[in-house]
Scaffold this motif. Structure first.
Motif: not given
Ligand code: GLY
Ligand code: AMP
Length: 438
Positions: A211, A225, A267, A283, A287-288, A290
């Motif tokens: 990321d 983010g 994550y 996490n 992922g966002d 991912e």
């Molecule tokens: N890409 C970082 C997150 O989802 O926390």
């Protein structure tokens, strides 16, 4: 038997989950605070509600007759939405509030690692007093990362020696007066993500992704983010060896073993350092961005994974298309510090998808935190939409993503065009070679 799946959340990650479910045999019903037009288009129904309101989410799940639920973002997990759904007899793929603390409480997360001897934990101290934390910064021999213990949408960390000076870090702590903070050794290296599906103590891992947290090209500016991400045609990345990847997976395995009853996605955010793989954070969800790299290349039906998790069966072995992916986010001007919300945007999903026609690649557009109203689509304070290029190599996937962006309607929005470019990927490779003294 077909399944009725409740999807909680309205970002790019959730659009990717919705597509992956709708491609299978699932009937999807979605709820989010914003009306995401992409999710609404594939879902049977879409309800706008506060996703941290467990009662509202559970009532909607019951109304649509959900047989399963997927909770996308961390906010609802922290609010106990998975607990409420489980308690209502609707299996939620997502950890209960107590297990989600692996993400939602960074002090808990580090102590948990220490107590359970999970490899890759940096040196750290936790504080509930700003003055004591500032003293520690003064006394510490080296650079520290300053981390509020609670959720900050990926924007709360300040790294001394990278983004801020020690004086600025103290000022940051005094200005914000967080209840609890973690101070930990600054890790130097290259970051990467490995996500795993977890249920009943089993885990199934997915390809590594990188990321890009910084807002501007060349890794400048404040943390976001995530501005975009890439993955390679195999499990590793150009700067990441098979051994590095395995080291990360063994951290996830040790974590799942120590976490009792965890379900959902775990994550791992890792730093590949000169001393090996270290954990930046965990996490409790996909992922966002991912998820938008991972789900388009997942050949296994996502629904099969969820059903196996719910029914206590062995999780299926996952199969991935041997393709590279590059994801680039278009975000409102001013994001993340002063985002321009409420701006009307024109997003052309069809043209973006057609951008790869005639090539070996595929282009996908995912709507994110935009809100569809009667007269059009509007920005919110968060990321607006993403395009994903899927092709044989990262370079080819990057070109596909750029071709898609060119017609998707990024006017008025901002993109990090350097994500996935040969230049930037080569810099990662060179950086790791330098760290390894090669
Ligand atoms: N890409 C970082 C997150 O989802 O926390
Ligand atoms: P987190 O919210 O923990 O993911 O942190 C956000 C970002 O801050 C990470 O992606 C890293 O870029 C950076 N960061 C967090 N912890 C550290 C650390 N110990 N050393 C260096 N950078 C860090």
């Amino acid at each position: 038997m077909s399944e009725t799946v409740l999807l909680v959340g309205g970002g790019g990650r959730e659009h990717a989950i919705a597509r992956a479910l709708a491609d299978g045999d699932a009937e999807v019903h979605a709820c989010a605070g914003n009306r995401n037009p992409g999710i609404a288009a594939v879902a049977e129904s879409f309800e706008t509600l506060e996703t941290t309101n467990s009662k509202a989410v559970t009532a909607f799940a019951e109304e649509v007759g959900a047989t399963l639920a997927v909770v996308g973002p961390e906010g609802p997990l922290e609010a106990g939405v998975a607990d409420a759904l489980d308690d209502a007899g609707i299996y939620a793929f997502g950890p209960r509030e107590a297990e989600a603390r692996i993400e939602t409480d960074k002090a808990f997360q580090r102590r948990f690692m220490r107590q359970n001897d999970i490899p890759g934990c940096p040196e750290f101290e936790t504080f509930d007093d700003t003055t004591a934390a500032c003293e520690y910064i003064d006394e510490y021999d080296g650079d520290l990362a300053v981390k509020p213990a609670g959720l900050t949408g990926g924007k709360g960390v300040r790294v001394v020696g990278d983004q801020v000076t020690a004086e600025e870090a103290k000022e940051y702590l005094r200005d914000n007066d967080y209840d609890r903070v973690v101070l930990e050794e600054r890790l130097v290296g290259e970051e990467f993500t490995v996500q795993a599906f977890v249920a009943d103590g089993q885990l199934r891992v997915t390809p590594a992704v990188q990321d890009h947290k910084r807002a501007y090209e060349g890794d400048e500016g404040p943390n976001t983010g995530g501005m975009g991400s890439y993955s390679d045609a195999g499990l590793e990345l150009p700067f990441l060896t098979e051994d590095d990847y395995r080291e990360a997976v063994s951290v996830l395995e040790a974590t799942v073993e120590a976490l009792d009853g965890y379900k959902g996605v775990l994550y791992g955010q890792f730093m590949l350092t000169a001393e090996g793989v270290k954990v930046v954070e965990f996490n409790a969800r996909f992922g966002d961005p991912e998820a938008m790299n991972t789900l388009p290349v997942l050949n296994t039906d996502l629904l099969d994974v969820l059903v196996a998790a719910r029914d206590g069966e062995d999780l299926p072995q996952l199969s991935f298309a041997p393709k590279a992916t590059v994801c680039k986010y278009a975000v409102p001007e001013g994001y993340p510090t002063d985002p321009e919300a409420g701006a009307k945007v024109r997003i052309d999903e069809g043209s973006a998808a057609r951008a790869a026609e005639g090539s070996d690649g595929e282009a996908i557009l995912y709507y994110a935190s935009v809100d569809e109203r009667e007269d059009g689509v509007y920005t919110t304070t968060s990321r607006s939409f993403a395009v994903v290029g899927v092709s044989d190599t990262i370079t080819d996937a990057e070109r596909v993503a750029e071709d898609a962006l060119a017609v998707a309607g990024e006017e008025g929005l901002r993109v990090r065009h350097d994500v996935g470019t040969e230049d930037l990927v080569q810099r990662r490779v060179d950086h790791v070679a330098e760290l390894r003294g090669e």
